[in-house]
Design an enzyme around this catalytic site. Structure first.
Site, short mmCIF file in Angstrom:
data_model
loop_
_atom_site.label_atom_id
_atom_site.label_comp_id
_atom_site.label_asym_id
_atom_site.label_seq_id
_atom_site.Cartn_x
_atom_site.Cartn_y
_atom_site.Cartn_z
N CYS A 88 -33.24 106.91 -9.09
CA CYS A 88 -32.91 108.53 -8.73
C CYS A 88 -33.72 109.48 -8.01
CB CYS A 88 -33.26 109.18 -10.68
SG CYS A 88 -32.79 110.69 -9.89
N HIS A 193 -30.70 106.31 -14.79
CA HIS A 193 -31.89 105.99 -15.48
C HIS A 193 -31.40 104.94 -15.78
CE1 HIS A 193 -34.78 109.51 -13.58
NE2 HIS A 193 -33.24 110.84 -13.64
N GLU A 195 -33.73 102.69 -17.44
CA GLU A 195 -35.05 103.32 -19.07
C GLU A 195 -33.70 103.94 -19.39
OE1 GLU A 195 -34.98 104.96 -15.79
OE2 GLU A 195 -36.24 106.95 -16.26
#
Lengths: 213, 253
Positions: A88, A193, A195
């Protein structure tokens, strides 16, 4: 034992990224994951992850404010060529400069600029928030098993336009082509992202932990 | 292209799912962690927790819950209820929330939104707006679970919190919440058209066509629903397939 350091520069939520990297490190036997802001940890790391949420200039300032931290990252990544993953804002800071709240210099490891997303169509909201399907420009070891059409989770109002088409590895369609992944040599970065990107994101993390550029 | 998000919402009180959940073979259907993990596996695009009687005393319970949930799910988690300050935002982000939602505190002092957005970025700051119809084409903000009128126009307030740095609006129609009569589409459309940030439609989803209407007619970027999923009326996959068949771009993997 290999060590992956997630750089903590007070940029917001590191917890999600840390637990996703920890899970994939456990599953693949990729060694230890730590979150640290200490230059000495960065220098002994085999791999470096720079997460980040928030505004480009404040993240840049926060990184500069930690004594010796940026210098350690530069030494590890540029001089020693350790694998690097920017997420990001951590990816956007690879650029030459950003224009959020005025012009701010980036690392300039991947030439290009970070400018605002401004769709002409008012139905397209900013931030660009949600799941978008990746369009892969070229294959990359960290994308092993990831295909065009797989979805990743984005949330951002600014986008990285690389100066060289070769440095862009994937894009998504949002009022035109928005850079999703950049890469050059030992440097890799995602606008989305990983994750928060379910199985696709976890696969990218696992691939990074095994990557030998 | 960007896909429309489908978001199951769990009402939580004292660390337990309120009203229960009855959709999968869970050992403990009242455990928010187990339910969130099941929704993650089922393909939910995000998950939202609302702490419905958030008090100072039970904050620790919520933080613990968020921490344990964050270890189980790999889609974004939004947490709301009782969030009063940027310190609360920080604590929830550190616990593992990806976004934090302000409600009454933003009405009392919209600058809390600006403070939090400046510190943590707009991408993680949601403002939950609870609105009731007061006359045709006019909606007023209510706080305290819809009990307390504020005299504030909902469209004006949406524009204000956008200007303060909110990254998203979670819009609940208090007229429709719990009715299963469908989202308040004129309200949703009015707010969606008034702001550039994404709007999540909430309150009233009872059928899969309601989800479609929230996007197509309401102009929302995402739809939130609770009971239709919790009670097993529909699965996440059925809802997504139905929306996709209606021409709405969905993540179906």
């Amino acid at each position: 034992m290999t060590l992956t350091v997630l750089v903590d520069y007070d940029s917001g939520n590191l917890h999600s990224a840390a637990k996703a990297f920890q899970r994939m490190a456990d599953e693949t036997g990729a060694g230890e994951i730590i979150v640290s802001s200490r230059p000495e940890d960065v220098l002994r790391a085999s791999r470096i992850v720079l997460p980040g949420d928030g505004a480009f200039p404040s993240c840049r300032r926060a990184l500069a404010a930690q004594d010796g931290l940026f210098e350690a990252i530069e030494e590890a990544v540029v001089t020693r060529a350790r694998p690097f993953f920017g997420i990001c804002i951590g990816m956007q800071m690879l650029a030459s400069r950003g224009f959020e709240h005025g012009e701010t210099p980036g690392f300039d490891w991947i030439r290009g600029e970070v400018g605002r997303i401004s769709p002409a169509d008012p139905a397209l909201k900013v931030p660009h928030m949600g799941w978008n399907d990746l369009q892969i420009d070229r294959s990359h070891p960290v994308l092993s098993g990831v295909n065009s059409g797989d979805h990743a989770y984005f949330v951002h109002s600014w986008q990285f336009r690389t100066a060289s088409a070769e440095d862009r590895i994937a894009w998504v369609d949002y009022a035109g082509e928005v850079t999703a992944i950049v890469g050059r040599d030992n440097i890799f970065g995602t606008q989305f992202h990983p994750e928060k990107s379910a199985a696709t994101g976890l696969r990218i993390i696992a691939n990074f932990l095994a990557w030998k550029p | 292209m960007l896909k429309t998000r489908l978001i199951p919402c769990l009402d939580v009180a004292d660390g337990r799912v309120v009203k229960g959940v009855n959709f999968v073979n869970l050992v403990d259907a009242g455990d928010p962690v187990a339910v969130a993990a099941a929704y993650d596996r089922a393909g939910a695009d995000e998950i939202t927790f609302l702490d419905i009687h958030a008090t100072h005393e039970n904050r620790g319970t919520m933080f613990d819950l968020v921490t344990r949930t964050a270890e189980q799910i790999y889609v974004p988690l939004t947490v709301g209820g009782g969030v009063r300050s940027h310190e609360d935002v920080r604590a929830l982000l550190l616990a593992g929330a990806d976004k934090v939602s302000f409600n009454s505190a933003a009405v009392a002092n919209p600058d809390v939104v600006a403070e939090a957005a400046d510190r943590f970025g707009s991408q993680c700051i949601v403002v939950a707006i609870d609105a009731k119809t007061v006359s045709p084409g006019k909606w007023e903000i209510f706080t305290h679970g819809g009990r307390k009128p504020t005299g504030i126009d909902a469209v004006d307030f949406a524009r204000l919190v956008e200007a303060k740095g909110a990254g998203e609006i979670l819009l609940t129609s208090m007229d429709r919440d719990g009715t299963k009569d469908g989202y308040n589409l004129p309200l949703t459309r009015a707010i969606s058209d008034a702001v550039k940030i994404p709007v999540i439609a909430s309150g009233g989803a009872g059928t899969l066509d309601h989800l479609v209407a929230g996007i197509r007619d309401g102009g929302a970027s995402a739809v939130l629903a609770a009971s239709i999923f919790h009670f097993g009326t529909y699965t996440i996959a059925e809802a997504k397939a139905h929306m996709a068949a209606a021409g709405i771009p969905m993540r179906l993997e």
